[in-house]
Design a protein around this motif. Structure first.
Motif, mmCIF file in Angstrom:
data_model
loop_
_atom_site.group_PDB
_atom_site.id
_atom_site.type_symbol
_atom_site.label_atom_id
_atom_site.label_comp_id
_atom_site.label_asym_id
_atom_site.label_seq_id
_atom_site.Cartn_x
_atom_site.Cartn_y
_atom_site.Cartn_z
ATOM 1 N N TRP A 1 56.514 -41.014 -93.493
ATOM 2 C CA TRP A 1 57.053 -39.773 -92.921
ATOM 3 C C TRP A 1 55.931 -38.767 -92.690
ATOM 4 O O TRP A 1 55.865 -38.114 -91.646
ATOM 5 C CB TRP A 1 58.104 -39.181 -93.856
ATOM 6 N N GLY B 1 53.863 -39.801 -89.756
ATOM 7 C CA GLY B 1 54.619 -39.534 -88.530
ATOM 8 C C GLY B 1 54.570 -38.067 -88.140
ATOM 9 O O GLY B 1 54.389 -37.725 -86.960
ATOM 10 N N MET B 2 54.712 -37.181 -89.114
ATOM 11 C CA MET B 2 54.646 -35.745 -88.826
ATOM 12 C C MET B 2 53.247 -35.341 -88.361
ATOM 13 O O MET B 2 53.091 -34.549 -87.430
ATOM 14 C CB MET B 2 55.031 -34.944 -90.064
ATOM 15 N N GLN C 1 52.829 -36.414 -84.826
ATOM 16 C CA GLN C 1 53.523 -35.487 -83.920
ATOM 17 C C GLN C 1 52.677 -34.252 -83.630
ATOM 18 O O GLN C 1 52.628 -33.775 -82.495
ATOM 19 C CB GLN C 1 54.852 -35.055 -84.543
ATOM 20 N N SER D 1 59.480 -39.616 -86.907
ATOM 21 C CA SER D 1 59.008 -39.719 -88.294
ATOM 22 C C SER D 1 59.833 -40.719 -89.089
ATOM 23 O O SER D 1 59.321 -41.352 -90.034
ATOM 24 C CB SER D 1 59.061 -38.348 -88.977
#
Length: 427
Positions: free
Chosen positions: A337, A340-341, A344, A354
């Protein structure tokens, strides 16, 4: 060989049925323990005076009783039990199967209810192996080869019932328990895993463990973003193995060091329970909340990773029974997660999800710690019901495996087995 296969069919079916039933009961008992702990924390919050002390007293008692059962009655039942099962299959140790089964069940249940960050999946593998040993002992006319076959098949059936994932249980037998597996072991494990899975699905339902739907196949231009996830999984996975072994050695120095560890661990669990009770336990509910609706900030993810990392090491080194299977997946989900953030923020044009990184992170981190890539990939595919994940799973998992090999980090269960054998030689 055909005659031996036919002779194994009834034993493998009975093994799958018994393992499925006991593992499902284990699952339901642990869920009830988690619900009891959450009610106790809620009641403690409503108390005007001494409320945190209620949680601290309960947690410390649970840690002492859980570890004490293991120390007094079955030291081989400590931890997940998978290293012990590997030793059994290598003919390095006897197997007191009934004692292990009872102590494993009770110690894991009590420790989990008290808030230890341990899972029931590794113990389910150990319980399945114990049932396989029990059948070998109680069923007349069994030879030494059948003992190995049924113990390994029982371990796979235990993992199957824990995750509703028959292919993962079978792959785990081939990749982790019996690496020199013959067609006989494969045959018995397949029957036992499928039978255990049918029992599990009949009682608990046929839904995947994690609720996550992929809208189409992830685009090829996103695959490069899973390489950093594999690298970070390898680094943090190597650190996890190192600190886990360090914790095992530290708590074995003296009984005073063990008591100090228990008190410190109980205090940390109490603080976490008071502020963020969802971070306790195996981590399955935490993962599902992330995949369902939870929106975490990058700062929260980093804090949660640090807390779960420390609590998992502390719980696994306490001497109580309990596995690291699901806690590893939870750490991987949090790490994924976070990556993924970060992706981004740095590469918004990729439009990454995420949640997808959290799912892939589970397999990558598992691969880095356990070094069983096929089991990790198949497990995540079965637990999410998404076969579109295969390409990002390959990229992240094999990146994690290559970097972990380069770092020289051993597979965690083999490292724990070697640690136990070394300790026995020095006693």
């Amino acid at each position: 060989m055909d005659r031996r296969r036919h002779r194994l069919i009834p034993h493998a079916i009975v093994l799958g049925l018994l393992t499925g039933l006991i593992t499902v009961g284990f699952h339901l008992a642990v869920d009830m323990g988690d619900a009891f702990r959450n009610r106790l924390i809620a009641l403690a919050h409503q108390s005007a005076v001494n409320s945190p002390w209620i949680v601290l007293g309960f947690t410390l008692l649970a840690v002492i009783v859980s570890a004490g059962l293991v120390i007094c009655y079955a030291p081989e039942a400590s931890g997940s039990g998978i290293p012990h099962l590997k030793a059994i299959l290598l003919d390095n140790r006897p197997f007191r199967w009934l004692r292990v089964l009872i102590v494993k069940f009770l110690s894991t249940l009590i420790g989990s209810t008290g808030g230890l960050v341990l899972g029931r999946e590794g113990p389910s593998v150990h319980i399945g192996g114990a049932i396989g040993q029990g059948l070998t002992t109680l069923w007349p006319g069994k030879g030494s080869l059948d003992r190995s076959v049924l113990v390994a098949a029982g371990g796979g059936a235990g993992l199957t019932a824990a995750f509703n994932a028959p292919l993962s249980g079978l792959t785990f037998v081939l990749e982790e328990l019996e690496r020199r597996c013959s067609s006989l072991e494969f045959f018995a494990a397949a029957i036992a895993c499928l039978t255990a899975d049918m029992v599990c699905r009949a009682v608990l339902g046929q839904y995947p463990v994690f609720h996550f739907a992929v809208s189409g196949v992830p685009p090829l231009n996103q695959l490069i973003a899973f390489i950093p996830l594999g690298i970070l999984s390898a680094v943090f996975g190597s650190l996890f193995t190192y600190f886990l072994l360090w914790g095992q050695k530290l708590t074995e120095r003296s009984f005073c060091s063990k008591w100090f560890w228990w008190i410190t661990l109980a205090m940390m669990i109490t603080i976490t329970a008071w502020q963020k009770p969802e971070l306790l336990g195996s981590g399955q509910s935490l993962i599902n909340s992330m995949l369902d609706s939870e929106q975490l900030t990058l700062q929260q993810v980093l804090l949660f990773i640090a807390l779960r990392f420390v609590l998992t090491i502390g719980s696994a080194s306490s001497g109580a029974a309990g596995g690291i299977f699901m806690p590893i997946l939870a750490l991987g989900a949090l790490l994924g997660w976070g990556v993924g953030m970060a992706t981004q923020l740095l590469l918004p044009e990729l439009n990454v999800d995420s949640r997808l990184f959290a799912v892939i992170g589970m397999a990558a981190y598992f691969c880095a710690v356990v070094k069983a890539p096929l089991t990790g990939m198949v497990l995540i595919i079965e637990m999410t019901g998404n076969y579109a994940l295969i390409l990002p799973l390959f990229v992240a998992c094999f990146t994690a495996l290559l970097i972990t090999d380069w770092l020289g980090s051993p597979p965690v269960y083999e490292a724990l087995l070697e640690h136990d054998l070394r300790k026995e030689r020095t006693q």
